[in-house]
Write a protein that holds these residues in place. Structure first.
Motif, PDB file in Angstrom:
ATOM      1  N   TYR A  30       0.850  -1.195   0.000  1.00 23.32           N
ATOM      2  CA  TYR A  30       0.000   0.000   0.000  1.00 23.32           C
ATOM      3  C   TYR A  30       0.889   1.250   0.000  1.00 23.32           C
ATOM      4  O   TYR A  30       0.850   2.049   0.941  1.00 23.32           O
ATOM      5  CB  TYR A  30      -0.921  -0.001   1.223  1.00 23.32           C
ATOM      6  N   VAL A 104       0.016   1.858 -11.969  1.00 26.97           N
ATOM      7  CA  VAL A 104      -0.579   0.635 -11.431  1.00 26.97           C
ATOM      8  C   VAL A 104      -0.033  -0.610 -12.124  1.00 26.97           C
ATOM      9  O   VAL A 104       0.357  -1.591 -11.468  1.00 26.97           O
ATOM     10  CB  VAL A 104      -2.117   0.689 -11.560  1.00 26.97           C
ATOM     11  N   LYS A 112      -1.255  -3.747  -3.812  1.00 28.56           N
ATOM     12  CA  LYS A 112      -2.700  -3.975  -3.770  1.00 28.56           C
ATOM     13  C   LYS A 112      -3.474  -2.683  -4.013  1.00 28.56           C
ATOM     14  O   LYS A 112      -4.534  -2.688  -4.623  1.00 28.56           O
ATOM     15  CB  LYS A 112      -3.097  -4.581  -2.421  1.00 28.56           C
ATOM     16  N   LYS A 113      -2.926  -1.584  -3.514  1.00 21.74           N
ATOM     17  CA  LYS A 113      -3.583  -0.293  -3.694  1.00 21.74           C
ATOM     18  C   LYS A 113      -2.536   0.807  -3.639  1.00 21.74           C
ATOM     19  O   LYS A 113      -1.658   0.773  -2.783  1.00 21.74           O
ATOM     20  CB  LYS A 113      -4.662  -0.055  -2.636  1.00 21.74           C
ATOM     21  N   SER A 143     -10.382   0.650  -8.419  1.00 24.48           N
ATOM     22  CA  SER A 143     -10.387  -0.188  -7.212  1.00 24.48           C
ATOM     23  C   SER A 143      -8.990  -0.341  -6.617  1.00 24.48           C
ATOM     24  O   SER A 143      -8.838  -0.726  -5.452  1.00 24.48           O
ATOM     25  CB  SER A 143     -10.957  -1.571  -7.539  1.00 24.48           C
ATOM     26  N   LYS A 144      -7.966  -0.020  -7.421  1.00 24.36           N
ATOM     27  CA  LYS A 144      -6.583  -0.133  -6.948  1.00 24.36           C
ATOM     28  C   LYS A 144      -6.004   1.223  -6.545  1.00 24.36           C
ATOM     29  O   LYS A 144      -4.798   1.337  -6.326  1.00 24.36           O
ATOM     30  CB  LYS A 144      -5.721  -0.754  -8.053  1.00 24.36           C
TER      31      LYS A 144
END
Length: 218
Positions: A30, A104, A112-113, A143-144
């Motif tokens: 993250y 990304v 994950k994000k 969403s990421k």
């Protein structure tokens, strides 16, 4: 920071949120990515330069010719010592969306994000992504992501500005004659910084903010 006049509740809320985010321990799944853009004029010499010699710096004439402009996207994972740079012709919504997708998919594929800190430019929105890609792809990309915005007139809270300042001092502060040259120079500089895993150590906390800025709170 020097031009602050009044700090309202919304400013403080955003500032505190960022300072809390910056205080977290590093988590590569993250990462906190600070993002910004740099407008660059492309300028070439009109006369040959005189190369530097031992004890004598390089010399160039004050006259120049303009070769247009370029945009530099800069993203820095300041805790992980990793950054990415991309030179584009413009900084439209589509340019922004494609660059975020690049972060990304290509730069942080194992995360994950991505928690991305940026200013309030009207292209820096989830809607830019929705307008650029097919709906399913856009939703999957969003969403990421987790966008965090600096307070209005508080770009000093974006650590990407520190990275851009280093880039200007070490790389892009001089004349860049064309886009290809700019790409070559920024790529080499970025690769060297990443090789060294150069990090930025942020020490400004909520407690320091309250002590230094409380006289401006309203």
């Amino acid at each position: 920071m020097w031009c602050i006049n009044e700090i309202n509740t919304e400013y403080r809320k955003r500032m505190y949120r960022l300072l809390k985010l910056y205080s977290e321990n590093y988590n590569p799944k993250y990462p906190i990515i600070c993002f910004d853009e740099k407008h660059k004029q492309l300028i070439d010499d009109t006369k040959p330069r005189i190369p530097m010699k031992l004890g004598t710096p390089e010399k160039y004439d004050y006259t120049y010719k303009r070769n247009g402009t370029a945009n530099i996207f800069v993203a820095v994972d300041f805790k992980g010592g990793k950054r990415d740079i991309m030179v584009t012709d413009r900084r439209t919504k589509a340019d922004f969306a494609h660059y975020i997708k690049h972060l990304v998919d290509d730069v942080f594929p194992d995360a994950k994000k991505l928690r991305i800190v940026m200013d309030n430019l009207n292209t820096h929105t989830y809607s830019s992504i929705l307008e650029t890609f097919e709906f399913k792809e856009a939703v999957e990309l969003i969403s990421k992501l987790e966008f965090h915005y600096t307070p209005i007139h508080a770009s000093w809270l974006n650590i990407a500005e520190i990275e851009i300042n280093v880039m200007d001092i070490e790389c892009t502060g001089g004349r860049m004659k064309n886009k290809n040259y700019l790409i070559s120079e920024t790529t080499a500089w970025c690769d060297e910084r990443n090789k060294k895993e150069s990090k930025i150590y942020w020490n400004f906390t909520k407690e320091k903010a309250d002590k230094k800025l409380s006289k401006y709170y309203i």
